[in-house]
Design an enzyme around this catalytic site. Structure first.
Site, short mmCIF file in Angstrom:
data_model
loop_
_atom_site.label_atom_id
_atom_site.label_comp_id
_atom_site.label_asym_id
_atom_site.label_seq_id
_atom_site.Cartn_x
_atom_site.Cartn_y
_atom_site.Cartn_z
N ARG A 1 0.61 -1.16 -0.56
CA ARG A 1 0.28 -0.01 -0.27
C ARG A 1 1.13 1.16 0.31
O ARG A 1 2.11 1.31 0.65
CB ARG A 1 -1.17 0.32 0.96
CG ARG A 1 -1.64 1.21 1.03
CD ARG A 1 -2.65 1.42 2.62
NE ARG A 1 -3.78 2.52 2.84
CZ ARG A 1 -3.79 3.19 2.67
NH1 ARG A 1 -2.14 3.69 2.39
NH2 ARG A 1 -4.63 4.40 2.18
N GLU B 1 -11.96 4.20 -3.28
CA GLU B 1 -11.52 3.05 -3.51
C GLU B 1 -12.78 2.46 -4.36
O GLU B 1 -13.62 3.47 -4.65
CB GLU B 1 -11.72 2.24 -1.88
CG GLU B 1 -10.38 2.73 -1.00
CD GLU B 1 -11.01 1.53 0.54
OE1 GLU B 1 -12.21 1.60 0.50
OE2 GLU B 1 -10.42 2.38 1.67
N ARG C 1 -1.09 -6.07 4.40
CA ARG C 1 -0.62 -5.19 3.78
C ARG C 1 0.97 -4.73 4.07
O ARG C 1 0.71 -4.77 5.61
CB ARG C 1 -1.12 -4.25 2.77
CG ARG C 1 -2.51 -4.70 1.79
CD ARG C 1 -3.59 -3.93 1.76
NE ARG C 1 -3.57 -3.20 3.05
CZ ARG C 1 -4.37 -2.13 2.51
NH1 ARG C 1 -5.09 -1.52 1.53
NH2 ARG C 1 -4.99 -1.16 3.20
#
EC number: 3.1.-.-
Length: 303
Positions: free
Chosen positions: A180, A188, A228
């Site tokens: 990320r 998004e 992430r």
């Protein structure tokens, strides 16, 4: 043998010839001690007697003497093992070989070991190390997946037959790092029943065009709650391949993402630190307008 009186003349002649032959034929095994050659009766050419072949003669068996049995315990006890190990002819090659093996193992673990997924990244990487690889997919406007290629082309990636980056989804499963972008909060796409946010398609398209199938370097900071790794990502593009660009900063300049204004759990690495906006209602100096606003984009986190 005396011949009878009735024997014919031819028989008498044959008998005389046999007697002459017996006189001229030498006896087998008889040798002349004075000379090794004899004269022929009818010619002057000497007849040389061949040497006697003794290869076929059977020699009497020799009695072999076996050495006494070796006492291993006694030999081990009397051997100076400490002196042998301290001998420079043994000590120096051993030290060189051991040091070379340990050095190669350390280089492999530190620089050439491939990291398959984000959860496999050691905490020693955070804020200290970077990850180099090729982008295989872009999932949203601010995150993507990277196939780690430690060492790059110098380590044989993408030109050696056994160092190819997979392209099929089955081959990439559980083999890519989910990254990320640090410091930005792009809109998004629709997921988990939530509708798409404004400009999410534009941000996703821009990031896909900018990063997909390109080699990037990510400076990792931490892992988030979704598994992430948050990182500042740099990429080199034509026509200036020697200049690396901060991907998050380029999204801000393009007006496709606002600065992440979360109060906790935010990392601003690289050039994004000097361009962070203060929280709404706070005091601070805004960054230049060209850094955060664009046509149809965001400014200061407002959408």
């Amino acid at each position: 043998m005396p011949w009878l009186f009735w024997s014919s003349g031819s028989q008498r002649q044959m008998s005389s010839n046999e007697n002459n032959t017996d006189k001229t034929t030498p006896i087998v095994g008889e040798t002349n001690s004075s000379s090794s050659s004899t004269q022929c009766a009818n010619c002057s050419t000497p007849i040389t007697t061949p040497p006697t072949d003794t290869s076929n003669q059977v020699n009497p068996p020799h009695q072999t003497h076996r050495p006494p049995a070796l006492d291993w315990n006694a030999s081990l006890a009397t051997r100076d093992w400490a002196g042998d190990f301290k001998d420079p002819r043994n000590l120096i090659p051993t030290l060189l070989l051991t040091s070379g093996i340990l050095f190669c193992v350390r280089i492999h673990r530190k620089y050439l070991r491939r990291i398959p997924v984000a959860t496999s990244i050691s905490p020693t990487y955070f804020h200290k190390r970077s990850i180099f690889g090729r982008v295989t997919s872009v999932g949203d406007g601010d995150n993507f997946r990277l196939f780690h290629t430690p060492g790059g082309r110098l380590a044989g990636w993408e030109w050696l037959p056994f160092r190819k980056v997979p392209t099929a989804k089955k081959e990439l499963k559980d083999r890519t790092i989910h990254i990320r972008l640090a410091g930005v909060d792009a809109p998004e796409l629709p997921h988990f029943g939530r509708p798409a946010q404004p400009y999410s398609d534009a941000a996703h398209t821009w990031l896909t065009t900018y990063l997909l199938n390109r080699r990037v370097r990510a400076y990792v900071y931490r892992q988030d709650q979704y598994g992430r790794v948050v990182a500042t990502v740099y990429v080199r593009r034509w026509p200036f391949p020697f200049i690396r660009r901060d991907v998050g900063l380029q999204m801000l300049r393009a007006g496709l993402a606002p600065v992440n204004e979360a109060k906790t759990g935010v990392d601003f690495g690289g050039e994004g630190t000097g361009r962070r906006l203060p929280p709404r209602g706070g005091k601070g100096e805004e960054p230049p307008e060209g850094d955060l606003e664009g046509e149809g984009g965001f400014r200061g986190g407002e959408s």
